[in-house]
Design a protein around this motif. Structure first.
Motif, PDB file in Angstrom:
ATOM      1  N   PHE A 198       0.831  -1.203   0.000  1.00  0.00           N
ATOM      2  CA  PHE A 198       0.000   0.000   0.000  1.00  0.00           C
ATOM      3  C   PHE A 198       0.866   1.253   0.000  1.00  0.00           C
ATOM      4  O   PHE A 198       0.688   2.167  -0.826  1.00  0.00           O
ATOM      5  N   LEU A 199       1.850   1.312   0.904  1.00  0.00           N
ATOM      6  CA  LEU A 199       2.720   2.485   1.002  1.00  0.00           C
ATOM      7  C   LEU A 199       3.639   2.595  -0.213  1.00  0.00           C
ATOM      8  O   LEU A 199       3.938   3.709  -0.676  1.00  0.00           O
ATOM      9  N   ARG A 200       4.099   1.465  -0.727  1.00  0.00           N
ATOM     10  CA  ARG A 200       4.933   1.501  -1.932  1.00  0.00           C
ATOM     11  C   ARG A 200       4.123   2.056  -3.111  1.00  0.00           C
ATOM     12  O   ARG A 200       4.621   2.875  -3.898  1.00  0.00           O
ATOM     13  N   ALA A 201       2.879   1.628  -3.234  1.00  0.00           N
ATOM     14  CA  ALA A 201       2.023   2.118  -4.314  1.00  0.00           C
ATOM     15  C   ALA A 201       1.778   3.619  -4.187  1.00  0.00           C
ATOM     16  O   ALA A 201       1.846   4.359  -5.181  1.00  0.00           O
ATOM     17  N   LEU A 202       1.494   4.086  -2.976  1.00  0.00           N
ATOM     18  CA  LEU A 202       1.247   5.515  -2.772  1.00  0.00           C
ATOM     19  C   LEU A 202       2.476   6.343  -3.114  1.00  0.00           C
ATOM     20  O   LEU A 202       2.371   7.447  -3.674  1.00  0.00           O
ATOM     21  N   THR A 203       3.641   5.808  -2.775  1.00  0.00           N
ATOM     22  CA  THR A 203       4.880   6.543  -3.057  1.00  0.00           C
ATOM     23  C   THR A 203       5.135   6.613  -4.557  1.00  0.00           C
ATOM     24  O   THR A 203       5.491   7.679  -5.086  1.00  0.00           O
ATOM     25  N   TYR A 204       4.956   5.507  -5.248  1.00  0.00           N
ATOM     26  CA  TYR A 204       5.125   5.549  -6.710  1.00  0.00           C
ATOM     27  C   TYR A 204       4.058   6.409  -7.376  1.00  0.00           C
ATOM     28  O   TYR A 204       4.321   7.057  -8.401  1.00  0.00           O
ATOM     29  N   PHE A 205       2.874   6.451  -6.810  1.00  0.00           N
ATOM     30  CA  PHE A 205       1.822   7.318  -7.350  1.00  0.00           C
ATOM     31  C   PHE A 205       2.238   8.784  -7.235  1.00  0.00           C
ATOM     32  O   PHE A 205       2.046   9.576  -8.161  1.00  0.00           O
ATOM     33  N   ASP A 206       2.836   9.142  -6.111  1.00  0.00           N
ATOM     34  CA  ASP A 206       3.368  10.505  -5.978  1.00  0.00           C
ATOM     35  C   ASP A 206       4.510  10.744  -6.956  1.00  0.00           C
ATOM     36  O   ASP A 206       4.587  11.799  -7.605  1.00  0.00           O
ATOM     37  N   LEU A 207       5.417   9.787  -7.060  1.00  0.00           N
ATOM     38  CA  LEU A 207       6.573   9.955  -7.946  1.00  0.00           C
ATOM     39  C   LEU A 207       6.150  10.155  -9.399  1.00  0.00           C
ATOM     40  O   LEU A 207       6.653  11.054 -10.088  1.00  0.00           O
ATOM     41  N   VAL A 208       5.218   9.343  -9.880  1.00  0.00           N
ATOM     42  CA  VAL A 208       4.842   9.433 -11.288  1.00  0.00           C
ATOM     43  C   VAL A 208       4.030  10.693 -11.563  1.00  0.00           C
ATOM     44  O   VAL A 208       4.073  11.253 -12.660  1.00  0.00           O
ATOM     45  N   ARG A 209       3.290  11.179 -10.562  1.00  0.00           N
ATOM     46  CA  ARG A 209       2.544  12.427 -10.764  1.00  0.00           C
ATOM     47  C   ARG A 209       3.433  13.656 -10.671  1.00  0.00           C
ATOM     48  O   ARG A 209       3.191  14.655 -11.342  1.00  0.00           O
ATOM     49  N   VAL A 210       4.454  13.589  -9.840  1.00  0.00           N
ATOM     50  CA  VAL A 210       5.334  14.749  -9.645  1.00  0.00           C
ATOM     51  C   VAL A 210       6.421  14.805 -10.713  1.00  0.00           C
ATOM     52  O   VAL A 210       6.739  15.885 -11.230  1.00  0.00           O
ATOM     53  N   TRP A 211       7.006  13.649 -11.059  1.00  0.00           N
ATOM     54  CA  TRP A 211       8.152  13.623 -11.974  1.00  0.00           C
ATOM     55  C   TRP A 211       7.890  12.924 -13.302  1.00  0.00           C
ATOM     56  O   TRP A 211       8.728  12.985 -14.203  1.00  0.00           O
ATOM     57  N   SER A 213       8.739   3.420 -18.027  1.00  0.00           N
ATOM     58  CA  SER A 213       7.628   4.125 -18.653  1.00  0.00           C
ATOM     59  C   SER A 213       6.523   4.380 -17.637  1.00  0.00           C
ATOM     60  O   SER A 213       6.400   3.669 -16.627  1.00  0.00           O
ATOM     61  N   LYS A 214       5.699   5.375 -17.924  1.00  0.00           N
ATOM     62  CA  LYS A 214       4.558   5.639 -17.050  1.00  0.00           C
ATOM     63  C   LYS A 214       3.628   4.433 -16.996  1.00  0.00           C
ATOM     64  O   LYS A 214       3.077   4.122 -15.927  1.00  0.00           O
ATOM     65  N   GLN A 215       3.467   3.746 -18.117  1.00  0.00           N
ATOM     66  CA  GLN A 215       2.603   2.567 -18.126  1.00  0.00           C
ATOM     67  C   GLN A 215       3.124   1.502 -17.159  1.00  0.00           C
ATOM     68  O   GLN A 215       2.354   0.909 -16.402  1.00  0.00           O
ATOM     69  N   ALA A 216       4.438   1.279 -17.153  1.00  0.00           N
ATOM     70  CA  ALA A 216       5.019   0.269 -16.256  1.00  0.00           C
ATOM     71  C   ALA A 216       4.834   0.676 -14.796  1.00  0.00           C
ATOM     72  O   ALA A 216       4.542  -0.160 -13.928  1.00  0.00           O
ATOM     73  N   ILE A 217       4.995   1.968 -14.523  1.00  0.00           N
ATOM     74  CA  ILE A 217       4.849   2.443 -13.139  1.00  0.00           C
ATOM     75  C   ILE A 217       3.400   2.309 -12.689  1.00  0.00           C
ATOM     76  O   ILE A 217       3.114   1.806 -11.594  1.00  0.00           O
TER      77      ILE A 217
END
Length: 543
Positions: A140-153, A174-178
């Motif tokens: 859950f926390l890993r997903a939330l962190t990657y969600f922030d990363l892909v939206r910010v960067w 790629s964004k699709q992979a993330i």
């Protein structure tokens, strides 16, 4: 037992650095806890390792301070002071920004901690009663962190396993992979997390589903992904409606109670970060310093108020409900959200500070956010929790989703649910029934999200995600703010409004390529220099 995971983590070599926010459990260290098999030898040890993942997520350098200050400042609704806010408020971010780099490092630290727990619990502790839910929380926390990363960067390195010598440096994915990894983690977490409370402040399975809905909404706004926007809207609906129908969460009857000191982990909270002011942590949970003004009844510390609300928010909070500026607004959210007109400093010489709308020009033509006020805490650490996701957000998500699905009546019904909690007259005052739907209703829902959730960390993500015509809500609001700054302020009948480089910067230049550039943050220069699989060509456009 109330789990304050900022202060309940363990410091281990090669797992959690000893200069982090986490406390060392001396008993475990004496037992040789650096040995993985011993470290994961009891259920309590697993819980404390999990606390280390939460601690990274909730730290000053990530969700507890840096990220919310930088993203809030980077909107037409806020301006930012200090090293964490000034360049973001002026839409002039440097890849060499220390705070940007600190946030990037902390986010990947959270991911590394989550990866470590998932691998080691599966290897050493899979038979424990808390193994499945611990792995679910880490995902859950890993997903939330990657969600922030892909939206910010945007595109970033994707790591979901322990680093080895051959995988120490990773290229961007790629964004699709993330997004695929985020969806996988949240989907699995929704099965692995309990549906009933187990430890105070820990997410339920519904939290994973709610975030899945938010992820699909984001994907619907992006191009180059594997499915169509309409398919993503349908997936968003399925997940959000499932959480809604479960009936686990409710709106509190009184909006102000959401932010009342001591009233935490309520039935409206879907995911909430737990903080405590005592202990060895340094600056854990800076939301109660960043938003309220310093040396005041809202924040007694000698620093604070770095994220200041521009006049756009309060001004249009009147305008968008057709309330005249000389009337008492019926919206109960105003007094719970804004520090306005004046406030008095509580140290000599006890000056009265005039702020908007009492003052229109100069340094203090701004408001502050009241939601994170602490009247008695003088410690550097926050005592007050921060709600990351709450039920009102989910309801407004459903309003937006239903509008995109062409269901205008259902969309308006969700809007009314949120507005009626604030005041039963607001829906009529806003004349929402007269809005036909489609793009006009989309704009109205975007505004409703601002008035309901202002200061809670959503603005920058919503502003770039939501499209109004051929532009984004960000461009739309920058233009609205510039019009307001140049003479359309209903409170300021003498046209005394003026720009200020820090408190009310001129954003008229944020157009064209500059606007496009600012849809993403720059990848920190330290990452490009230190990562052998990244080059300057991997930097985001315009930086």
């Amino acid at each position: 037992m109330r789990y304050k995971y900022i202060l309940l983590a363990i410091c281990f070599h090669l797992f959690i650095s000893c200069d982090s926010l986490l406390e060392i459990n001396d008993d475990l260290a004496d037992l040789g806890a650096l040995n993985d098999e011993l470290l994961f030898s009891t259920e309590q040890n697993v819980e404390e390792v999990l606390n280390g993942v939460y601690a990274k997520y909730a730290s000053e350098f990530y969700q507890g301070g840096n990220l919310i200050q930088m993203t809030s400042s980077h909107t037409p609704y806020f301006s930012g002071t200090g090293a964490k806010g000034l360049e973001f408020g002026q839409f002039n971010i440097s890849p060499t920004s220390k705070n940007l780099n600190d946030t990037w490092v902390e986010m990947y630290g959270c991911i590394d901690n989550a990866n470590n727990l998932i691998v080691k619990v599966n290897k050493f502790a899979s038979n424990f009663s808390n193994a499945t839910r611990s792995i679910g929380q880490a995902k859950f926390l890993r997903a939330l962190t990657y969600f922030d990363l892909v939206r910010v960067w945007g595109e970033v390195p994707l790591r979901v396993d322990l680093a080895t010598q051959s995988t120490l440096y990773l290229a961007k994915s790629s964004k699709q992979a993330i997004y695929s990894q985020i969806i996988k983690d949240l989907t699995e977490a929704s099965s692995e997390l309990p549906s009933q409370p187990y430890l105070e402040g820990r997410p339920l399975s519904y939290a994973a589903q709610a975030f899945l809905a938010k992820v699909y909404m984001q994907m619907a706004s992006e191009s180059g992904l594997s499915q169509s926007p309409q398919q993503y809207w349908e997936l968003a609906y399925q997940n959000a409606k499932s959480v809604y129908d479960a009936g686990t969460y409710t709106l509190l009857p009184n909006y102000a109670d959401l932010f009342k000191e001591g009233n935490e982990n309520t039935n409206e909270s879907i995911f909430e970060l737990q903080y405590i002011s005592t202990g060895t942590s340094t600056k854990s949970g800076q939301h109660t310093t960043i938003f309220p003004p310093q040396r005041s009844i809202y924040n007694q510390r000698n620093q604070g108020g770095q994220a200041r609300v521009n006049r756009l928010a309060l001004h249009d909070h009147y305008l968008d409900y057709n309330v005249a500026v000389d009337e008492n607004h019926t919206d109960t959210r105003i007094d719970a959200t804004y520090i306005r007109d004046t406030y008095t400093e509580i140290v000599a010489p006890n000056r009265v500070r005039n702020i908007y709308p009492t003052q229109f020009s100069g340094n203090f033509a701004i408001n502050f956010i009241k939601k994170y006020s602490e009247s008695n805490n003088t410690n550097i650490n926050s005592e007050k929790n921060r709600i990351v996701f709450r039920y009102a957000d989910l309801i407004l998500m459903l309003a937006e989703i239903e509008n995109e699905r062409g269901n205008t009546v259902e969309s308006k019904a969700y809007i009314k649910l949120v507005l009626d909690r604030a005041d039963a007259t607001l829906y009529t005052k806003a004349n929402i029934d007269a809005i036909a739907g489609g793009e006009d209703l989309r704009l109205r829902i975007a505004k409703e999200r601002i008035y309901e959730l202002l200061g809670e960390g959503f603005e920058w993500f919503d502003l770039r995600r939501i499209k109004i015509g051929n532009s984004t809500f960000l461009e739309n609001r920058i233009q609205r703010r510039e019009a307001l700054m140049n003479g359309s302020d209903l409170f300021d009948t003498r046209s005394r409004t003026s720009y200020h480089n820090i408190w009310n910067p001129d954003l008229s230049f944020v157009i064209g390529s500059i606007l496009e550039k600012n849809y993403l943050f720059p990848i920190p220069e330290n990452e490009i220099i230190g990562n052998n699989n990244l080059t300057n060509a991997d930097q985001n456009p315009g930086y």
